[in-house]
Structure formats: C-alpha cells, structure tokens
Design a protein around this motif. Sequence first.
Motif, PDB file in Angstrom:
ATOM      1  N   THR A   1     -28.269 -72.343  58.705  1.00 37.66           N
ATOM      2  CA  THR A   1     -28.515 -72.411  60.148  1.00 37.66           C
ATOM      3  C   THR A   1     -27.716 -71.351  60.895  1.00 37.66           C
ATOM      4  N   ASP A   2     -26.510 -71.027  60.388  1.00 36.03           N
ATOM      5  CA  ASP A   2     -25.692 -69.985  61.021  1.00 36.03           C
ATOM      6  C   ASP A   2     -26.296 -68.601  60.778  1.00 36.03           C
ATOM      7  N   VAL A   3     -26.837 -68.404  59.580  1.00 36.22           N
ATOM      8  CA  VAL A   3     -27.513 -67.134  59.275  1.00 36.22           C
ATOM      9  C   VAL A   3     -28.731 -66.976  60.176  1.00 36.22           C
ATOM     10  N   ARG A   4     -29.454 -68.069  60.370  1.00 34.89           N
ATOM     11  CA  ARG A   4     -30.609 -68.034  61.268  1.00 34.89           C
ATOM     12  C   ARG A   4     -30.190 -67.566  62.656  1.00 34.89           C
ATOM     13  N   SER A   5     -29.070 -68.098  63.152  1.00 39.70           N
ATOM     14  CA  SER A   5     -28.580 -67.747  64.477  1.00 39.70           C
ATOM     15  C   SER A   5     -28.121 -66.287  64.540  1.00 39.70           C
ATOM     16  N   ILE A   6     -27.383 -65.851  63.544  1.00 38.71           N
ATOM     17  CA  ILE A   6     -26.843 -64.486  63.526  1.00 38.71           C
ATOM     18  C   ILE A   6     -27.961 -63.445  63.477  1.00 38.71           C
ATOM     19  N   LEU A   7     -28.972 -63.720  62.669  1.00 37.40           N
ATOM     20  CA  LEU A   7     -30.072 -62.753  62.494  1.00 37.40           C
ATOM     21  C   LEU A   7     -31.250 -63.029  63.433  1.00 37.40           C
ATOM     22  N   ASN A   8     -31.154 -64.100  64.234  1.00 41.04           N
ATOM     23  CA  ASN A   8     -32.212 -64.478  65.173  1.00 41.04           C
ATOM     24  C   ASN A   8     -33.544 -64.717  64.448  1.00 41.04           C
ATOM     25  N   LEU A   9     -33.489 -65.521  63.392  1.00 40.10           N
ATOM     26  CA  LEU A   9     -34.683 -65.838  62.605  1.00 40.10           C
ATOM     27  C   LEU A   9     -35.408 -67.040  63.211  1.00 40.10           C
ATOM     28  N   ASN A  10     -36.704 -67.158  62.923  1.00 37.65           N
ATOM     29  CA  ASN A  10     -37.483 -68.278  63.451  1.00 37.65           C
ATOM     30  C   ASN A  10     -37.104 -69.618  62.840  1.00 37.65           C
ATOM     31  N   SER A  11     -36.590 -69.607  61.611  1.00 37.43           N
ATOM     32  CA  SER A  11     -36.144 -70.846  60.973  1.00 37.43           C
ATOM     33  C   SER A  11     -35.113 -70.502  59.899  1.00 37.43           C
ATOM     34  N   ALA A  12     -34.561 -71.551  59.288  1.00 34.07           N
ATOM     35  CA  ALA A  12     -33.581 -71.357  58.219  1.00 34.07           C
ATOM     36  C   ALA A  12     -34.240 -71.350  56.842  1.00 34.07           C
ATOM     37  N   ASN A  13     -35.557 -71.386  56.807  1.00 33.31           N
ATOM     38  CA  ASN A  13     -36.284 -71.289  55.536  1.00 33.31           C
ATOM     39  C   ASN A  13     -36.650 -69.818  55.313  1.00 33.31           C
ATOM     40  N   PHE A  14     -35.809 -69.121  54.602  1.00 34.36           N
ATOM     41  CA  PHE A  14     -36.014 -67.669  54.443  1.00 34.36           C
ATOM     42  C   PHE A  14     -35.675 -67.212  53.032  1.00 34.36           C
ATOM     43  N   ASP A  15     -36.202 -66.039  52.699  1.00 34.51           N
ATOM     44  CA  ASP A  15     -35.882 -65.330  51.456  1.00 34.51           C
ATOM     45  C   ASP A  15     -35.451 -63.921  51.826  1.00 34.51           C
ATOM     46  N   MET A  16     -34.583 -63.351  51.020  1.00 33.16           N
ATOM     47  CA  MET A  16     -34.122 -61.980  51.258  1.00 33.16           C
ATOM     48  C   MET A  16     -34.459 -61.098  50.061  1.00 33.16           C
ATOM     49  N   LYS A  17     -34.923 -59.904  50.371  1.00 39.74           N
ATOM     50  CA  LYS A  17     -35.246 -58.937  49.328  1.00 39.74           C
ATOM     51  C   LYS A  17     -34.563 -57.617  49.674  1.00 39.74           C
ATOM     52  N   PHE A  18     -33.863 -57.053  48.714  1.00 43.02           N
ATOM     53  CA  PHE A  18     -33.094 -55.823  48.953  1.00 43.02           C
ATOM     54  C   PHE A  18     -33.796 -54.633  48.313  1.00 43.02           C
ATOM     55  N   GLU A  19     -34.120 -53.653  49.148  1.00 47.09           N
ATOM     56  CA  GLU A  19     -34.819 -52.455  48.683  1.00 47.09           C
ATOM     57  C   GLU A  19     -34.119 -51.212  49.208  1.00 47.09           C
ATOM     58  N   ASN A  20     -33.600 -50.404  48.295  1.00 48.01           N
ATOM     59  CA  ASN A  20     -32.924 -49.157  48.662  1.00 48.01           C
ATOM     60  C   ASN A  20     -31.870 -49.405  49.744  1.00 48.01           C
ATOM     61  N   ASN A  21     -32.145 -48.960  50.949  1.00 48.28           N
ATOM     62  CA  ASN A  21     -31.163 -49.096  52.034  1.00 48.28           C
ATOM     63  C   ASN A  21     -31.579 -50.105  53.097  1.00 48.28           C
ATOM     64  N   SER A  22     -32.441 -51.065  52.730  1.00 48.36           N
ATOM     65  CA  SER A  22     -32.901 -52.050  53.720  1.00 48.36           C
ATOM     66  C   SER A  22     -32.930 -53.462  53.142  1.00 48.36           C
ATOM     67  N   VAL A  23     -32.903 -54.413  54.061  1.00 48.33           N
ATOM     68  CA  VAL A  23     -33.006 -55.834  53.705  1.00 48.33           C
ATOM     69  C   VAL A  23     -34.272 -56.371  54.349  1.00 48.33           C
ATOM     70  N   LYS A  24     -35.175 -56.915  53.532  1.00 51.35           N
ATOM     71  CA  LYS A  24     -36.401 -57.505  54.045  1.00 51.35           C
ATOM     72  C   LYS A  24     -36.274 -59.015  53.979  1.00 51.35           C
ATOM     73  N   ILE A  25     -36.494 -59.665  55.122  1.00 53.02           N
ATOM     74  CA  ILE A  25     -36.329 -61.121  55.212  1.00 53.02           C
ATOM     75  C   ILE A  25     -37.667 -61.744  55.591  1.00 53.02           C
ATOM     76  N   ASN A  26     -38.168 -62.621  54.738  1.00 57.63           N
ATOM     77  CA  ASN A  26     -39.402 -63.357  55.007  1.00 57.63           C
ATOM     78  C   ASN A  26     -39.053 -64.788  55.401  1.00 57.63           C
ATOM     79  N   VAL A  27     -39.662 -65.262  56.488  1.00 61.95           N
ATOM     80  CA  VAL A  27     -39.314 -66.560  57.063  1.00 61.95           C
ATOM     81  C   VAL A  27     -40.554 -67.448  57.144  1.00 61.95           C
ATOM     82  N   LYS A  28     -40.381 -68.742  56.830  1.00 57.27           N
ATOM     83  CA  LYS A  28     -41.447 -69.728  56.980  1.00 57.27           C
ATOM     84  C   LYS A  28     -41.069 -70.727  58.069  1.00 57.27           C
ATOM     85  N   GLY A  29     -42.025 -71.024  58.925  1.00 49.20           N
ATOM     86  CA  GLY A  29     -41.817 -72.030  59.962  1.00 49.20           C
ATOM     87  C   GLY A  29     -41.128 -71.484  61.193  1.00 49.20           C
TER      88      GLY A  29
END
Length: 351
Positions: free
Chosen positions: A284-312
Amino acid sequence: MKNPLLILAGVVVCSISIPILISVVSYDDINVSTQVKEIKEVATKTPVVNTKKEKEKEVINYETIDKKTPTINVYNHKLGKIQAMNMEEYLYGVLAGEMSSEFDIEALKAQALAARTYVKYKENQGPNSKHRNALVCTDFRHCQEYKSPEELEKKNGKAWMENSYKKIKQAVNETKGQIITYKGKPILTLYFSTSSGKTENSEEVFSSAYPYLKSVDSPYDKSAPKYISALELSNSDFVNLFKKSYGNIKIDAGNLSNQVKIKKRSEGGAVESIKIGNKEIKGTDVRSILNLNSANFDMKFENNSVKINVKGYGHGVGMSQWGAQGMAEEGYKYYEILSHYYTGTNITDIY
C-alpha cells in the motif's frame, strides 16, 4: 357327417366369445391411449429449470417500515459549515458523486444502501471532531463524496438533471431506510471502483479484521476502464522516489532486478510486502509512493527502465462498484450484490 348338436354348440360359443374378445382388446387400446395422453400432459406441465438469466426470479421486498426520514448534520467542507439535511436527500448527492448514473439501477441501489449504512455506522461511532462534530462530511477523502443539486446542474446541465438525476433519486427512493447489518448492527461499508478479479480481506489492507469484509471473487470487473493500467519509470526516477520517502534506504539505479523482490501477496492478489534495497515496504505504501491505481502490481526491469503493470483501481476492500455493475447486468438484484460482497450480512429497514 358331424354331430349337429356339436356344431350348434360351437356356433353359440363363438357368438358369445367374439364380442367379449373385441371389447377387451378395444378397452386395452383405450387405456393405453389415455395413459399416453396423460403422460404427455404431465410432461408439458412440468417446469423446466432455466439458467439464472432466463428464469423468473422471486423479487424480495425489504420495505417493512414506513417512518419519517431523519434529518442529519453534515459538515460541508466546501462551504466550511454544518448543514442540516434530510437523510435521503443527502444520499441523492452522495450517490451522484460516488457512482455513474449510467450504471444499472440495481448497482445504484446497492450503492445507495452502502452509502446509507455508512452514515448509520458513523452515527454509532459517535461525534467526530474532524468535521466539527457533524455526523459526516462532504469530503470523499474522509467520508463520502457529496454534490449538491446546484453543483450537479452546473457540471452536467439541465438535461442531465431531468433524466439521469431522476434515476439516482429512484435508486435511493426505492430503498428508503434500508441498511446493511451484521448481527443486527450497521456495518462499515467500504467500497471502491474496480477489483483485480478478487476483493481483499480488510485486515490485509487496513490491519483491522471485519467478519463481513472478506476476500470474494469479483469476475465482472474486466470491462472497467481502469481494470488494467501501466506505468514506466526510468531506473533513476524509481530510485529517487523511494529515497525521497526513505532517507536511509540503500538502493542504486544499477541492476534493480536484484534489489527489488515481491515478498508476499494477499489472498486477493495485492502486494502485501516488497523488499526494495535494504527496506521491506508495504504494498500500500508503494502504491502511494508511485501513485498506482491499486496495490495489485507486477514489476518488470528492462535495461534502464521499470515497467509496472497494475490490476484494479482502489483499495480493494468491500464492494467493487464495477463488479456490482457487472452483476446487475447479469440479472442480479441489489440485495444479491450486497450479500456477495459483504459476507454474512442482512438488509434491515429502519425507517
């Protein structure tokens, strides 16, 4: 030549036996035909069990009491003052602020009960100093969203007031005085926009456990506009956001995949805890820090970026509004929707 007496006796026997035999055969034919006819009639009269959408369901009427609607004190945070409001008229403004008028009437009724119950729950908790001892306030960040008729007309126009606002009022009026109870007491009716396919146990999100706020399947949210969302950040931006929140966190932009690990998920699928650098952080704190729509997320690291997919979208506890809409479209009544999302509850008519 044969004996004339024997011939005469044979004729007499035949004349008597043949009519009897014909009658018996005819009687049997009549009985068989009658039985077949009766079987066909019974088969025709036997009801066929249809699917939920096809069968005619019994509608339950919860309107058992007809008392005068109470007046409640509401702190209007926009005007900075307490206003005395008719409870049902206050709910018109809440329903208009919390749910789209485009939703099915059964979903709107479910939301009306959730909003009315919230007020009664707050009443049982006693006065709140945050809104000058009024029962509730109009700030959605603390209580429930409320929009006055003047605000709604200014925002949506007269045509909306003449058509859509009538639907809002209908949902409230047709459930007048009804609240959701658990063991005879009004419940804490938490609700949110969109689930990720399951709702959350209250204790996994807010630390407090409520027997009626349990994780349940919510399969009808997939048509919601915010069912899936995504965010992409550079490694440096990702690191800086967490360093801003945690001054003593040890993390660098290089090789983030080895520094970030999801440790635990809730029953509903949300991230409960995640290891970022040397810190274990709540989802829930990560959701707040990154301003995500929910706390149901996955993170994928590619080269110099972080891709975050969120459900709900939302905290995930209680009733999913888009899930309620999906259930309504499938033919469920408002009381069935509420019974699904609020485990073990009943509907009580109090006025």
